[in-house]
Design a protein around this motif. Structure first.
Motif, mmCIF file in Angstrom:
data_model
loop_
_atom_site.group_PDB
_atom_site.id
_atom_site.type_symbol
_atom_site.label_atom_id
_atom_site.label_comp_id
_atom_site.label_asym_id
_atom_site.label_seq_id
_atom_site.Cartn_x
_atom_site.Cartn_y
_atom_site.Cartn_z
ATOM 1 N N ASP A 135 0.823 -1.208 0.000
ATOM 2 C CA ASP A 135 0.000 0.000 0.000
ATOM 3 C C ASP A 135 0.861 1.264 0.000
ATOM 4 O OD1 ASP A 135 -2.656 -1.352 0.485
ATOM 5 O OD2 ASP A 135 -1.567 -2.026 2.257
ATOM 6 N N TRP A 136 2.008 1.175 0.653
ATOM 7 C CA TRP A 136 2.896 2.335 0.783
ATOM 8 C C TRP A 136 4.355 1.965 0.526
ATOM 9 C CZ3 TRP A 136 2.241 7.549 1.903
ATOM 10 C CH2 TRP A 136 0.944 7.956 2.229
ATOM 11 N N LEU B 263 2.252 10.271 8.666
ATOM 12 C CA LEU B 263 1.502 9.171 8.057
ATOM 13 C C LEU B 263 0.157 8.985 8.765
ATOM 14 C CD1 LEU B 263 4.361 6.570 7.476
ATOM 15 C CD2 LEU B 263 2.820 7.417 5.694
ATOM 16 N N SER B 264 0.195 9.053 10.084
ATOM 17 C CA SER B 264 -1.027 8.880 10.862
ATOM 18 C C SER B 264 -2.048 9.964 10.519
ATOM 19 C CB SER B 264 -0.704 8.922 12.364
ATOM 20 O OG SER B 264 -1.880 8.780 13.129
ATOM 21 N N GLU B 265 -1.583 11.211 10.401
ATOM 22 C CA GLU B 265 -2.483 12.309 10.057
ATOM 23 C C GLU B 265 -3.037 12.131 8.639
ATOM 24 O OE1 GLU B 265 -2.463 17.202 9.681
ATOM 25 O OE2 GLU B 265 -0.689 16.153 10.446
ATOM 26 N N PHE C 48 -3.516 2.242 10.312
ATOM 27 C CA PHE C 48 -2.329 1.457 9.951
ATOM 28 C C PHE C 48 -2.641 -0.038 9.881
ATOM 29 C CE2 PHE C 48 -0.037 5.213 11.685
ATOM 30 C CZ PHE C 48 0.779 5.473 10.594
ATOM 31 N N ARG C 49 -3.714 -0.442 10.545
ATOM 32 C CA ARG C 49 -4.034 -1.868 10.607
ATOM 33 C C ARG C 49 -4.274 -2.432 9.215
ATOM 34 N NH1 ARG C 49 -8.184 -1.397 15.687
ATOM 35 N NH2 ARG C 49 -6.595 -0.966 17.273
ATOM 36 N N GLY D 123 0.027 -1.796 13.882
ATOM 37 C CA GLY D 123 -0.742 -2.807 13.163
ATOM 38 C C GLY D 123 -0.372 -3.019 11.710
ATOM 39 N N ALA D 124 0.602 -2.260 11.206
ATOM 40 C CA ALA D 124 1.011 -2.422 9.809
ATOM 41 C C ALA D 124 1.981 -3.595 9.663
ATOM 42 C CB ALA D 124 1.672 -1.146 9.306
ATOM 43 N N ARG D 125 2.019 -4.156 8.456
ATOM 44 C CA ARG D 125 3.065 -5.142 8.140
ATOM 45 C C ARG D 125 4.151 -4.392 7.377
ATOM 46 N NH1 ARG D 125 4.951 -8.488 4.208
ATOM 47 N NH2 ARG D 125 3.403 -7.847 2.650
#
Length: 264
Positions: A56-57, A122-124, A132-133, A157-159
């Protein structure tokens, strides 16, 4: 004017800082303590490139990461357009500029170039930590690097796949005697642009206390992470810009020497 600054950056990347300092009137001695090279093997990077559709990123932490990632991508016959469906985060304006030059879109440039600043940006952008999950994030970087950002992303929660894209090593055939002589008497200031430039210098002199190796030298660091590494190796940091760019580093060094209260 009349001051000598030692630049420890890789020879292939020292020109910009050297020119900026010379424009302020300094004499510059380029004394590389690192060299940027391809990784020992491309296994992890190739695996990631084979599965770009699953990310995704993409988070690029440096211009070196961009250069070596795109070099491998194109060497394998893949296209820049293969990145079109992936969101791209570039840490620092120069990293973003390098991506733009290669016709890679950039979705996010964090205001702060620290790991904490990148996570916050990134969170914002995503709308909160919960977003992030289930995200899959590819982080191409040097063989060694700080774990703060990948660990924070994983905790949220990201991979995260951290893949070695390039490595920083000691330059071949470095003249230790010449290096010691330059450090001992030829410089007023030494400029460090990454933790690796400090760690490799310590390696060269087989010491963990560079404070004794660099007596009397004013120490300039490009940013907080580099400054932390300097402190770890016994150095007192005298100069550090608020913005982590070579332009600001040169400006801050010039400001330091133009203020008699600081440079006395």
């Amino acid at each position: 004017a009349g001051r000598t600054v030692i630049v420890t950056r890789a020879a292939s990347q020292a020109a910009d800082l050297t020119t900026l300092l010379e424009n302020y009137g300094a004499k510059v001695i380029v004394c590389p303590t690192i060299e940027i090279r391809e990784p020992d093997n491309y296994a992890r990077l190739d695996e990631a490139l084979d599965h770009l559709y699953g990310y995704d990123w993409l988070v690029f932490t440096s211009t070196n990461g961009v250069e070596y990632f795109l070099k491998r991508l194109t060497a394998r016959g893949q296209q820049i357009s293969d990145l079109d469906e992936i969101k791209v985060c570039a840490i620092g304006q120069r990293t973003a500029d390098k991506l733009h030059d290669a016709r890679v879109h950039v979705d996010l440039i964090p205001a702060q170039s620290t790991a904490e600043g990148v996570f916050a940006a990134l969170s914002e952008f995503l709308g909160g930590d919960d977003s992030f999950r289930s995200l899959n994030i590819l982080l191409p970087r040097a063989a060694t690097g700080r774990e703060v950002l990948p660990e924070a992303l994983q905790k949220a929660g990201a991979r995260v796949d951290v893949v070695t894209t390039y490595q920083t090593v000691l330059p071949d055939n470095i003249d230790r005697g010449k290096l010691a002589a330059m450090l001992a008497g030829s410089g007023d200031c030494i400029a460090f642009t990454s933790p690796s430039t400090i760690k490799n210098l310590a390696k060269l002199f087989d010491t963990h206390d560079l404070g004794k190796t660099l007596p009397g030298l004013v120490v300039a660091c490009i940013g907080s992470v580099t400054a932390e590494a300097a402190a770890e190796y016994g150095l007192r940091v005298d100069i550090q810009p608020d913005t982590f760019t070579t332009k600001d580093l040169a400006q801050t060094i010039a400001n330091f020497y133009s203020d008699p209260r600081l440079s006395a």
